[in-house]
Design a protein around this motif. Sequence first.
Motif, short mmCIF file in Angstrom:
data_model
loop_
_atom_site.label_atom_id
_atom_site.label_comp_id
_atom_site.label_asym_id
_atom_site.label_seq_id
_atom_site.Cartn_x
_atom_site.Cartn_y
_atom_site.Cartn_z
N CYS A 115 0.86 -1.18 0.00
CA CYS A 115 0.00 0.00 0.00
C CYS A 115 0.90 1.24 0.00
O CYS A 115 2.00 1.22 0.56
CB CYS A 115 -0.88 -0.02 1.24
N ALA A 116 0.45 2.30 -0.64
CA ALA A 116 1.20 3.55 -0.66
C ALA A 116 0.23 4.72 -0.65
O ALA A 116 -0.95 4.58 -1.00
CB ALA A 116 2.10 3.63 -1.89
N SER A 117 0.74 5.88 -0.25
CA SER A 117 -0.10 7.08 -0.28
C SER A 117 0.73 8.27 -0.73
O SER A 117 1.97 8.26 -0.67
CB SER A 117 -0.71 7.34 1.10
N SER A 118 0.03 9.31 -1.20
CA SER A 118 0.70 10.53 -1.63
C SER A 118 -0.27 11.69 -1.57
O SER A 118 -1.49 11.51 -1.49
CB SER A 118 1.25 10.39 -3.06
N PHE A 119 0.27 12.91 -1.66
CA PHE A 119 -0.58 14.08 -1.77
C PHE A 119 -1.24 14.13 -3.14
O PHE A 119 -0.74 13.56 -4.10
CB PHE A 119 0.23 15.35 -1.53
N SER A 120 -2.32 14.86 -3.23
CA SER A 120 -3.10 14.85 -4.47
C SER A 120 -2.46 15.66 -5.57
O SER A 120 -2.72 15.43 -6.74
CB SER A 120 -4.50 15.42 -4.21
N TRP A 121 -1.62 16.64 -5.22
CA TRP A 121 -1.09 17.50 -6.27
C TRP A 121 0.08 16.89 -6.98
O TRP A 121 0.81 17.57 -7.68
CB TRP A 121 -0.74 18.89 -5.73
N GLY A 122 0.26 15.61 -6.89
CA GLY A 122 1.21 14.95 -7.75
C GLY A 122 2.13 14.00 -7.03
O GLY A 122 2.99 14.41 -6.26
N ALA A 123 1.95 12.74 -7.36
CA ALA A 123 2.93 11.77 -6.85
C ALA A 123 4.31 12.13 -7.34
O ALA A 123 5.31 11.88 -6.68
CB ALA A 123 2.54 10.37 -7.30
N GLY A 124 4.37 12.76 -8.51
CA GLY A 124 5.65 13.12 -9.07
C GLY A 124 6.32 14.28 -8.36
O GLY A 124 7.50 14.55 -8.59
N ASP A 125 5.60 14.97 -7.50
CA ASP A 125 6.20 16.07 -6.76
C ASP A 125 6.72 15.64 -5.39
O ASP A 125 7.66 16.23 -4.87
CB ASP A 125 5.18 17.18 -6.56
N TYR A 126 6.11 14.62 -4.84
CA TYR A 126 6.50 14.21 -3.49
C TYR A 126 6.77 12.73 -3.36
O TYR A 126 7.27 12.29 -2.33
CB TYR A 126 5.40 14.60 -2.49
N GLY A 127 6.43 11.97 -4.37
CA GLY A 127 6.64 10.53 -4.26
C GLY A 127 5.61 9.87 -3.37
O GLY A 127 4.62 10.48 -2.98
N TYR A 128 5.82 8.62 -3.10
CA TYR A 128 4.93 7.84 -2.25
C TYR A 128 5.57 7.61 -0.89
O TYR A 128 6.79 7.58 -0.76
CB TYR A 128 4.71 6.44 -2.82
N THR A 129 4.68 7.35 0.08
CA THR A 129 5.11 6.69 1.31
C THR A 129 4.49 5.31 1.30
O THR A 129 3.28 5.16 1.07
CB THR A 129 4.64 7.47 2.55
N PHE A 130 5.31 4.30 1.51
CA PHE A 130 4.86 2.91 1.43
C PHE A 130 4.58 2.33 2.79
O PHE A 130 5.23 2.67 3.79
CB PHE A 130 5.93 2.05 0.77
N GLY A 131 3.65 1.39 2.83
CA GLY A 131 3.48 0.53 3.98
C GLY A 131 4.53 -0.58 3.95
O GLY A 131 5.31 -0.70 3.00
N SER A 132 4.55 -1.39 4.99
CA SER A 132 5.57 -2.43 5.13
C SER A 132 5.28 -3.67 4.29
O SER A 132 6.14 -4.54 4.18
CB SER A 132 5.70 -2.86 6.59
N GLY A 133 4.10 -3.73 3.73
CA GLY A 133 3.78 -4.86 2.87
C GLY A 133 3.10 -5.99 3.61
O GLY A 133 3.30 -6.20 4.81
N THR A 134 2.26 -6.71 2.88
CA THR A 134 1.62 -7.93 3.39
C THR A 134 1.97 -9.05 2.44
O THR A 134 1.66 -8.97 1.24
CB THR A 134 0.09 -7.78 3.46
N ARG A 135 2.59 -10.07 2.97
CA ARG A 135 2.89 -11.24 2.14
C ARG A 135 1.74 -12.23 2.29
O ARG A 135 1.56 -12.84 3.34
CB ARG A 135 4.21 -11.87 2.53
N LEU A 136 0.98 -12.36 1.23
CA LEU A 136 -0.20 -13.24 1.23
C LEU A 136 0.12 -14.54 0.51
O LEU A 136 0.64 -14.53 -0.61
CB LEU A 136 -1.37 -12.54 0.53
N THR A 137 -0.19 -15.62 1.17
CA THR A 137 -0.08 -16.94 0.56
C THR A 137 -1.46 -17.56 0.51
O THR A 137 -2.16 -17.63 1.54
CB THR A 137 0.86 -17.86 1.36
N VAL A 138 -1.88 -17.98 -0.68
CA VAL A 138 -3.17 -18.63 -0.84
C VAL A 138 -2.91 -20.11 -1.13
O VAL A 138 -2.20 -20.45 -2.09
CB VAL A 138 -3.98 -18.00 -1.98
N VAL A 139 -3.46 -20.96 -0.26
CA VAL A 139 -3.20 -22.41 -0.42
C VAL A 139 -4.46 -23.15 -0.84
O VAL A 139 -5.58 -22.66 -0.69
CB VAL A 139 -2.64 -22.99 0.89
#
Lengths: 115, 109
Positions: free
Chosen positions: A91-115
């Motif tokens: 997951c990531a988030s950014s300000f509305s006036w442009g991901a290209g101006d500030y980039g993203y902040t990322f979450g740590s991630g979820t590793r999902l395994t479907v069995v």
Amino acid sequence: DVKVTQSSRYLVKRTGEKVFLECVQDMDHENMFWYRQDPGLGLRLIYFSYDVKMKEKGDIPEGYSVSREKKERFSLILESASTNQTSMYLCASSFSWGAGDYGYTFGSGTRLTVV
Amino acid sequence: EDKVVQSPLSLVVHEGDTVTLNCSYEVTNFRSLLWYKQEKKAPTFLFMLTSSGIEKKSGRLSSILDKKELFSILNITATQTGDSAVYLCAGGGSEKLVFGKGMKLTVNP
């Protein structure tokens, strides 16, 4: 410390289960994104949202849906999990006036395994 | 269609070596080129480049952008085992980032 928080680091689910991945940010960002990351394929955009209750399909939306009822929370839903949805979800988030101006902040991630 | 291409996709080096990571981009409404480092979990921000020819540096890492050739490089000098990671390049448009596939760097002692 500002952050994007994903509710689970590791999940194991059975084929056919409905799966909810939660993401919460505390930076008052308008835009939120869900990616999956697979070896050799990089980050692929599933869905993004630029406002509450708004959503846009990314490059690989099939088999997924999203919900954004509050600004700080963006949920990814696997309606009926399948083994080919085994992946790292970011997951990531950014300000509305442009991901290209500030980039993203990322979450740590979820590793999902479907069995 | 927007795209970002990284090369090489993987690299194995010895400690002390210098490495150069390449990134080419075609991004609509281009605003910036970003580099991230990803170890076990979330990508962490390294650099954002918006102007051609201006090198950004952080310790042993440096990066530069060429907006005419639509190209960026990330240099790592005197590599250490802690530099082992996946390095992501992303082109920043007006709405979202477009990512390359990532480059896996392995630094052996």
